[in-house]
Design a protein around this motif. Structure first.
Motif, PDB file in Angstrom:
ATOM      1  N   VAL A 121      -2.806  33.208  33.720  1.00  0.00           N
ATOM      2  CA  VAL A 121      -1.458  33.776  33.808  1.00  0.00           C
ATOM      3  C   VAL A 121      -0.861  33.503  35.187  1.00  0.00           C
ATOM      4  O   VAL A 121       0.307  33.137  35.316  1.00  0.00           O
ATOM      5  CB  VAL A 121      -1.498  35.297  33.523  1.00  0.00           C
ATOM      6  N   LYS A 122      -1.683  33.648  36.239  1.00  0.00           N
ATOM      7  CA  LYS A 122      -1.194  33.429  37.605  1.00  0.00           C
ATOM      8  C   LYS A 122      -0.644  32.017  37.787  1.00  0.00           C
ATOM      9  O   LYS A 122       0.465  31.834  38.325  1.00  0.00           O
ATOM     10  CB  LYS A 122      -2.328  33.682  38.613  1.00  0.00           C
ATOM     11  N   LYS A 123      -1.395  31.016  37.339  1.00  0.00           N
ATOM     12  CA  LYS A 123      -0.940  29.629  37.498  1.00  0.00           C
ATOM     13  C   LYS A 123       0.382  29.397  36.776  1.00  0.00           C
ATOM     14  O   LYS A 123       1.280  28.709  37.273  1.00  0.00           O
ATOM     15  CB  LYS A 123      -2.000  28.658  36.970  1.00  0.00           C
ATOM     16  N   GLN A 124       0.511  29.989  35.581  1.00  0.00           N
ATOM     17  CA  GLN A 124       1.733  29.785  34.796  1.00  0.00           C
ATOM     18  C   GLN A 124       2.925  30.510  35.398  1.00  0.00           C
ATOM     19  O   GLN A 124       4.047  29.988  35.404  1.00  0.00           O
ATOM     20  CB  GLN A 124       1.488  30.224  33.351  1.00  0.00           C
ATOM     21  N   MET A 125       2.681  31.699  35.938  1.00  0.00           N
ATOM     22  CA  MET A 125       3.789  32.444  36.543  1.00  0.00           C
ATOM     23  C   MET A 125       4.245  31.781  37.843  1.00  0.00           C
ATOM     24  O   MET A 125       5.449  31.711  38.131  1.00  0.00           O
ATOM     25  CB  MET A 125       3.384  33.894  36.787  1.00  0.00           C
ATOM     26  N   LYS A 130       8.232  28.116  40.792  1.00  0.00           N
ATOM     27  CA  LYS A 130       8.474  26.852  41.510  1.00  0.00           C
ATOM     28  C   LYS A 130       9.705  26.109  40.993  1.00  0.00           C
ATOM     29  O   LYS A 130      10.278  25.286  41.698  1.00  0.00           O
ATOM     30  CB  LYS A 130       7.249  25.944  41.418  1.00  0.00           C
ATOM     31  N   TYR A 131      10.113  26.416  39.744  1.00  0.00           N
ATOM     32  CA  TYR A 131      11.300  25.759  39.193  1.00  0.00           C
ATOM     33  C   TYR A 131      12.517  25.951  40.093  1.00  0.00           C
ATOM     34  O   TYR A 131      13.367  25.082  40.212  1.00  0.00           O
ATOM     35  CB  TYR A 131      11.645  26.326  37.809  1.00  0.00           C
ATOM     36  N   GLN A 132      12.620  27.128  40.697  1.00  0.00           N
ATOM     37  CA  GLN A 132      13.839  27.455  41.424  1.00  0.00           C
ATOM     38  C   GLN A 132      13.813  27.045  42.895  1.00  0.00           C
ATOM     39  O   GLN A 132      14.840  27.086  43.557  1.00  0.00           O
ATOM     40  CB  GLN A 132      14.131  28.950  41.300  1.00  0.00           C
ATOM     41  N   LYS A 133      12.643  26.675  43.388  1.00  0.00           N
ATOM     42  CA  LYS A 133      12.516  26.189  44.773  1.00  0.00           C
ATOM     43  C   LYS A 133      13.075  27.177  45.799  1.00  0.00           C
ATOM     44  O   LYS A 133      13.516  26.790  46.874  1.00  0.00           O
ATOM     45  CB  LYS A 133      13.224  24.831  44.927  1.00  0.00           C
ATOM     46  N   GLU A 139       5.025  34.205  49.513  1.00  0.00           N
ATOM     47  CA  GLU A 139       5.816  35.283  48.912  1.00  0.00           C
ATOM     48  C   GLU A 139       5.551  35.448  47.419  1.00  0.00           C
ATOM     49  O   GLU A 139       5.819  36.503  46.842  1.00  0.00           O
ATOM     50  CB  GLU A 139       7.318  35.024  49.106  1.00  0.00           C
ATOM     51  N   MET A 140       5.040  34.383  46.787  1.00  0.00           N
ATOM     52  CA  MET A 140       4.960  34.374  45.323  1.00  0.00           C
ATOM     53  C   MET A 140       4.041  35.441  44.752  1.00  0.00           C
ATOM     54  O   MET A 140       4.433  36.208  43.871  1.00  0.00           O
ATOM     55  CB  MET A 140       4.515  32.988  44.829  1.00  0.00           C
ATOM     56  N   GLU A 141       2.803  35.493  45.256  1.00  0.00           N
ATOM     57  CA  GLU A 141       1.836  36.416  44.649  1.00  0.00           C
ATOM     58  C   GLU A 141       2.225  37.893  44.824  1.00  0.00           C
ATOM     59  O   GLU A 141       2.163  38.657  43.857  1.00  0.00           O
ATOM     60  CB  GLU A 141       0.427  36.148  45.184  1.00  0.00           C
ATOM     61  N   PRO A 142       2.675  38.324  46.025  1.00  0.00           N
ATOM     62  CA  PRO A 142       3.131  39.715  46.146  1.00  0.00           C
ATOM     63  C   PRO A 142       4.287  40.034  45.197  1.00  0.00           C
ATOM     64  O   PRO A 142       4.354  41.139  44.634  1.00  0.00           O
ATOM     65  CB  PRO A 142       3.570  39.814  47.614  1.00  0.00           C
ATOM     66  N   ILE A 181      11.911  37.321  33.631  1.00  0.00           N
ATOM     67  CA  ILE A 181      12.610  38.126  34.642  1.00  0.00           C
ATOM     68  C   ILE A 181      12.431  37.520  36.037  1.00  0.00           C
ATOM     69  O   ILE A 181      13.317  37.610  36.884  1.00  0.00           O
ATOM     70  CB  ILE A 181      12.096  39.575  34.631  1.00  0.00           C
ATOM     71  N   SER A 182      11.275  36.884  36.258  1.00  0.00           N
ATOM     72  CA  SER A 182      11.001  36.312  37.584  1.00  0.00           C
ATOM     73  C   SER A 182      12.043  35.262  37.976  1.00  0.00           C
ATOM     74  O   SER A 182      12.266  35.014  39.162  1.00  0.00           O
ATOM     75  CB  SER A 182       9.592  35.702  37.629  1.00  0.00           C
ATOM     76  N   LEU A 183      12.694  34.668  36.987  1.00  0.00           N
ATOM     77  CA  LEU A 183      13.745  33.687  37.260  1.00  0.00           C
ATOM     78  C   LEU A 183      15.076  34.349  37.606  1.00  0.00           C
ATOM     79  O   LEU A 183      16.030  33.675  37.951  1.00  0.00           O
ATOM     80  CB  LEU A 183      13.930  32.773  36.035  1.00  0.00           C
TER      81      LEU A 183
END
Length: 256
Positions: A121-125, A130-133, A139-142, A181-183
């Motif tokens: 799940v972590k790799k996919q999230m 990364k799509y949005q650069k 910052e990603m994991e927190p 939602i992350s996007l």
């Protein structure tokens, strides 16, 4: 502001999404077969609209058309899909990719199909972010931790380390929702998000949708064949019939 000017402002409110006389067709050899016809409805910023109707009436293909993900052989043959005053049915593939990355997220019907079974799940999230650069690596994991906690996971580390097949259907659906939602989209389309879930998990996912719609100021198009289960979640219910004709019950109409 006077009462009159307030009313005037509300009347002029612009839809975020407007589907106008939409027709979708399937191209067979020497023949074009209309699948969905005369579909018209609007979504206004910040509301949740349920698009309901029997299986096979064209709800999912309408959702796919909005984000430019129609399956091979299907095309928009009439009408328009207006998002923020632009006809996205005329967009190029590059424009549609940007639309899906920056503006509209589609939560698909079958949660296991939406996740890669051989990647955590972590790799996919992280790949989704990364799509949005816009994110620095540290910052990603927190951010993912806080997002997973917000949608009800008490042990984000366990979820991130898991493979999709190790999670229940309800958990996978919540992971997918977190990915969408992350996007930080403006519009979230949830296509049959409760299919194959039991009653308890179905209510959890619908309540979660309501919560994230409020917390992230989303506009939500909720697609379902089960009018009873979504009517408490939606601000309005739009009925779609076989052949694609769309109507709204006057009891659910809101004036803008």
């Amino acid at each position: 502001m006077t009462h009159g000017s307030s009313t005037s402002f509300m009347v002029k409110r612009t839809p975020l999404l407007s589907i106008e006389q939409l027709e979708l067709s399937y191209y067979e050899p020497k023949k074009i077969v209309p699948v969905v016809q005369n579909v018209s409805f609007q979504l206004y910023p910040g509301e949740t609209v349920a698009l309901v109707g029997p299986s096979g009436c064209g709800k999912s293909i309408t959702a796919q058309a909005i984000v430019g993900l129609l399956e091979p052989g299907f095309k928009v043959t009439n009408g328009s899909i207006i998002y923020k005053n632009e006809n996205v049915s005329k967009f190029t593939n590059k424009q549609l990719q940007k639309l899906r990355r920056d503006e509209i997220s589609l939560l698909i019907q079958h949660s296991l199909n939406g996740l890669n079974p051989i990647r955590t799940v972590k790799k996919q999230m992280i790949e989704t972010l990364k799509y949005q650069k816009r994110w620095k690596k540290k910052e990603m994991e927190p951010y993912l931790h806080s997002l997973l906690q917000q949608i009800g996971f008490t042990d984000p580390d366990y979820i991130l380390a898991s493979y999709p097949f190790e999670l229940s259907g309800g958990m996978r659906q919540r992971v997918l929702l977190a990915m969408m939602i992350s996007l930080r989209p403006k519009l979230l389309i949830a296509d049959e998000p409760t299919t194959a879930l039991d009653v308890i998990n179905r209510d959890k996912v619908l309540n979660l949708l309501k919560m994230v719609q409020r917390d992230y100021n989303l506009t939500v198009l909720l697609i379902s064949h089960d009018k009873q289960s979504v009517k408490h979640t939606a601000d309005r219910v739009v009925q779609m019939g076989l052949g694609g004709i769309v109507s709204e019950s006057t009891a659910t109409l809101q004036c803008f």
